[in-house]
Scaffold this motif. Structure first.
Motif, PDB file in Angstrom:
ATOM      1  N   THR A  95       3.614  14.757  -6.219  1.00  0.00           N
ATOM      2  CA  THR A  95       3.610  15.481  -4.952  1.00  0.00           C
ATOM      3  C   THR A  95       4.877  15.173  -4.166  1.00  0.00           C
ATOM      4  O   THR A  95       5.503  16.080  -3.591  1.00  0.00           O
ATOM      5  N   VAL A  96       5.256  13.907  -4.161  1.00  0.00           N
ATOM      6  CA  VAL A  96       6.471  13.497  -3.454  1.00  0.00           C
ATOM      7  C   VAL A  96       7.670  14.216  -4.053  1.00  0.00           C
ATOM      8  O   VAL A  96       8.524  14.751  -3.340  1.00  0.00           O
ATOM      9  N   LYS A  97       7.729  14.242  -5.370  1.00  0.00           N
ATOM     10  CA  LYS A  97       8.843  14.884  -6.071  1.00  0.00           C
ATOM     11  C   LYS A  97       8.830  16.400  -5.807  1.00  0.00           C
ATOM     12  O   LYS A  97       9.888  16.999  -5.574  1.00  0.00           O
ATOM     13  N   TYR A  98       7.650  17.013  -5.842  1.00  0.00           N
ATOM     14  CA  TYR A  98       7.524  18.450  -5.657  1.00  0.00           C
ATOM     15  C   TYR A  98       8.062  18.876  -4.291  1.00  0.00           C
ATOM     16  O   TYR A  98       8.745  19.892  -4.166  1.00  0.00           O
ATOM     17  N   PHE A  99       7.759  18.113  -3.261  1.00  0.00           N
ATOM     18  CA  PHE A  99       8.202  18.464  -1.910  1.00  0.00           C
ATOM     19  C   PHE A  99       9.547  17.845  -1.556  1.00  0.00           C
ATOM     20  O   PHE A  99      10.028  17.987  -0.434  1.00  0.00           O
ATOM     21  N   GLY A 100      10.160  17.119  -2.482  1.00  0.00           N
ATOM     22  CA  GLY A 100      11.482  16.551  -2.263  1.00  0.00           C
ATOM     23  C   GLY A 100      11.497  15.467  -1.188  1.00  0.00           C
ATOM     24  O   GLY A 100      12.471  15.351  -0.437  1.00  0.00           O
ATOM     25  N   ASN A 101      10.445  14.680  -1.133  1.00  0.00           N
ATOM     26  CA  ASN A 101      10.331  13.647  -0.107  1.00  0.00           C
ATOM     27  C   ASN A 101      10.702  12.252  -0.596  1.00  0.00           C
ATOM     28  O   ASN A 101      10.296  11.262   0.009  1.00  0.00           O
ATOM     29  N   GLU A 102      11.478  12.184  -1.667  1.00  0.00           N
ATOM     30  CA  GLU A 102      11.835  10.869  -2.200  1.00  0.00           C
ATOM     31  C   GLU A 102      12.581  10.027  -1.161  1.00  0.00           C
ATOM     32  O   GLU A 102      12.327   8.833  -1.018  1.00  0.00           O
ATOM     33  N   GLY A 103      13.482  10.661  -0.428  1.00  0.00           N
ATOM     34  CA  GLY A 103      14.254   9.948   0.588  1.00  0.00           C
ATOM     35  C   GLY A 103      13.367   9.415   1.704  1.00  0.00           C
ATOM     36  O   GLY A 103      13.503   8.269   2.138  1.00  0.00           O
ATOM     37  N   TYR A 104      12.433  10.256   2.148  1.00  0.00           N
ATOM     38  CA  TYR A 104      11.511   9.828   3.206  1.00  0.00           C
ATOM     39  C   TYR A 104      10.653   8.652   2.741  1.00  0.00           C
ATOM     40  O   TYR A 104      10.483   7.667   3.467  1.00  0.00           O
ATOM     41  N   VAL A 105      10.112   8.760   1.534  1.00  0.00           N
ATOM     42  CA  VAL A 105       9.258   7.699   0.996  1.00  0.00           C
ATOM     43  C   VAL A 105      10.067   6.416   0.823  1.00  0.00           C
ATOM     44  O   VAL A 105       9.597   5.322   1.153  1.00  0.00           O
ATOM     45  N   ASN A 106      11.290   6.569   0.340  1.00  0.00           N
ATOM     46  CA  ASN A 106      12.160   5.405   0.147  1.00  0.00           C
ATOM     47  C   ASN A 106      12.483   4.736   1.486  1.00  0.00           C
ATOM     48  O   ASN A 106      12.409   3.510   1.604  1.00  0.00           O
ATOM     49  N   ASP A 107      12.816   5.537   2.488  1.00  0.00           N
ATOM     50  CA  ASP A 107      13.120   4.995   3.818  1.00  0.00           C
ATOM     51  C   ASP A 107      11.903   4.313   4.435  1.00  0.00           C
ATOM     52  O   ASP A 107      12.011   3.241   5.044  1.00  0.00           O
ATOM     53  N   ARG A 108      10.753   4.932   4.269  1.00  0.00           N
ATOM     54  CA  ARG A 108       9.516   4.355   4.812  1.00  0.00           C
ATOM     55  C   ARG A 108       9.227   2.998   4.166  1.00  0.00           C
ATOM     56  O   ARG A 108       8.868   2.033   4.851  1.00  0.00           O
ATOM     57  N   TYR A 109       9.424   2.912   2.864  1.00  0.00           N
ATOM     58  CA  TYR A 109       9.188   1.655   2.148  1.00  0.00           C
ATOM     59  C   TYR A 109      10.231   0.607   2.541  1.00  0.00           C
ATOM     60  O   TYR A 109       9.897  -0.563   2.739  1.00  0.00           O
ATOM     61  N   ASP A 110      11.485   1.020   2.670  1.00  0.00           N
ATOM     62  CA  ASP A 110      12.540   0.090   3.097  1.00  0.00           C
ATOM     63  C   ASP A 110      12.262  -0.471   4.488  1.00  0.00           C
ATOM     64  O   ASP A 110      12.472  -1.659   4.740  1.00  0.00           O
ATOM     65  N   GLU A 111      11.790   0.379   5.398  1.00  0.00           N
ATOM     66  CA  GLU A 111      11.451  -0.090   6.749  1.00  0.00           C
ATOM     67  C   GLU A 111      10.314  -1.108   6.694  1.00  0.00           C
ATOM     68  O   GLU A 111      10.346  -2.134   7.386  1.00  0.00           O
ATOM     69  N   ALA A 112       9.309  -0.819   5.881  1.00  0.00           N
ATOM     70  CA  ALA A 112       8.178  -1.740   5.753  1.00  0.00           C
ATOM     71  C   ALA A 112       8.647  -3.077   5.177  1.00  0.00           C
ATOM     72  O   ALA A 112       8.249  -4.145   5.655  1.00  0.00           O
ATOM     73  N   LEU A 113       9.511  -3.034   4.171  1.00  0.00           N
ATOM     74  CA  LEU A 113      10.037  -4.275   3.589  1.00  0.00           C
ATOM     75  C   LEU A 113      10.916  -5.022   4.587  1.00  0.00           C
ATOM     76  O   LEU A 113      10.920  -6.259   4.611  1.00  0.00           O
ATOM     77  N   GLY A 114      11.627  -4.283   5.423  1.00  0.00           N
ATOM     78  CA  GLY A 114      12.442  -4.914   6.466  1.00  0.00           C
ATOM     79  C   GLY A 114      11.578  -5.678   7.462  1.00  0.00           C
ATOM     80  O   GLY A 114      11.919  -6.786   7.880  1.00  0.00           O
ATOM     81  N   GLY A 150       0.821  -1.213   0.000  1.00  0.00           N
ATOM     82  CA  GLY A 150       0.000   0.000   0.000  1.00  0.00           C
ATOM     83  C   GLY A 150       0.848   1.253   0.000  1.00  0.00           C
ATOM     84  O   GLY A 150       0.532   2.232  -0.688  1.00  0.00           O
ATOM     85  N   LYS A 151       1.939   1.236   0.755  1.00  0.00           N
ATOM     86  CA  LYS A 151       2.847   2.395   0.783  1.00  0.00           C
ATOM     87  C   LYS A 151       3.498   2.610  -0.579  1.00  0.00           C
ATOM     88  O   LYS A 151       3.651   3.746  -1.039  1.00  0.00           O
ATOM     89  N   ALA A 152       3.877   1.511  -1.225  1.00  0.00           N
ATOM     90  CA  ALA A 152       4.501   1.625  -2.551  1.00  0.00           C
ATOM     91  C   ALA A 152       3.506   2.182  -3.559  1.00  0.00           C
ATOM     92  O   ALA A 152       3.840   3.086  -4.335  1.00  0.00           O
ATOM     93  N   VAL A 153       2.293   1.661  -3.554  1.00  0.00           N
ATOM     94  CA  VAL A 153       1.267   2.130  -4.492  1.00  0.00           C
ATOM     95  C   VAL A 153       0.937   3.593  -4.220  1.00  0.00           C
ATOM     96  O   VAL A 153       0.833   4.400  -5.154  1.00  0.00           O
TER      97      VAL A 153
END
Length: 157
Positions: A43-62, A32-35
């Motif tokens: 929106t993610v790109k506009y606010f420069g949150n790629e790192g946050y989104v990536n970290d959040r997804y990595d934590e979920a996959l972990g 769900g987070k990935a989708v």
């Protein structure tokens, strides 16, 4: 031996099912987070949150990986326990039959027959255990699918 084997199978399968249930649920959250991130990439790109989104997804996959490893460990431990139970039962039966053969109350052919029968019982017992675990896994998957569908239906109303 059969009772101990069946008990180990049922208990081990329930522990496995608990871990599988948690892994499937966490996997759905990660998906769900990935989708969500992909649908809102502008929106993610506009606010420069790629790192946050990536970290959040990595934590979920972990978390998913950790839960899947727990499920794998419980499956492995259950399998080892079942093999030990089978081995102890087979050893006990062969020793008892061997003792009877040495005492003269059983022929060598009878000893071979006991061993052959035991092997014919153990193979289906193994298959039954695998089938039981497979059915439990399938029920867990169906249960999760129904829960997700009912959650979507309830949230849309």
């Amino acid at each position: 031996d059969l009772l101990v084997y069946g008990t180990a199978l049922v208990i081990g399968s329930e522990v496995l099912r608990k871990h599988q249930r948690a892994a499937v649920a966490e996997s759905a959250v990660a998906h769900g987070k990935a989708v969500d991130s992909l649908l809102n990439y502008e929106t993610v790109k506009y606010f420069g949150n790629e790192g946050y989104v990536n970290d959040r997804y990595d934590e979920a996959l972990g978390r998913v990986e950790t839960l899947q490893l727990k499920a794998l460990y419980s499956r492995s431990i259950t399998s080892v326990i079942q093999v030990v139970i089978q081995g102890l039962g087979l050893t006990a039966m062969v020793l008892l039959a061997g003792r009877e053969a040495l005492a003269g109350s059983m022929t060598v052919g009878g000893f071979v027959l006991v061993n052959s029968y035991l092997m014919q019982v153990l193979r289906p017992l193994d298959r039954m255990g695998m089938l039981y675990r497979g059915l439990k896994q399938a029920f867990t998957d169906v249960e999760q699918m129904i829960d997700r569908k009912s959650t979507r239906l309830n949230s849309s109303h």
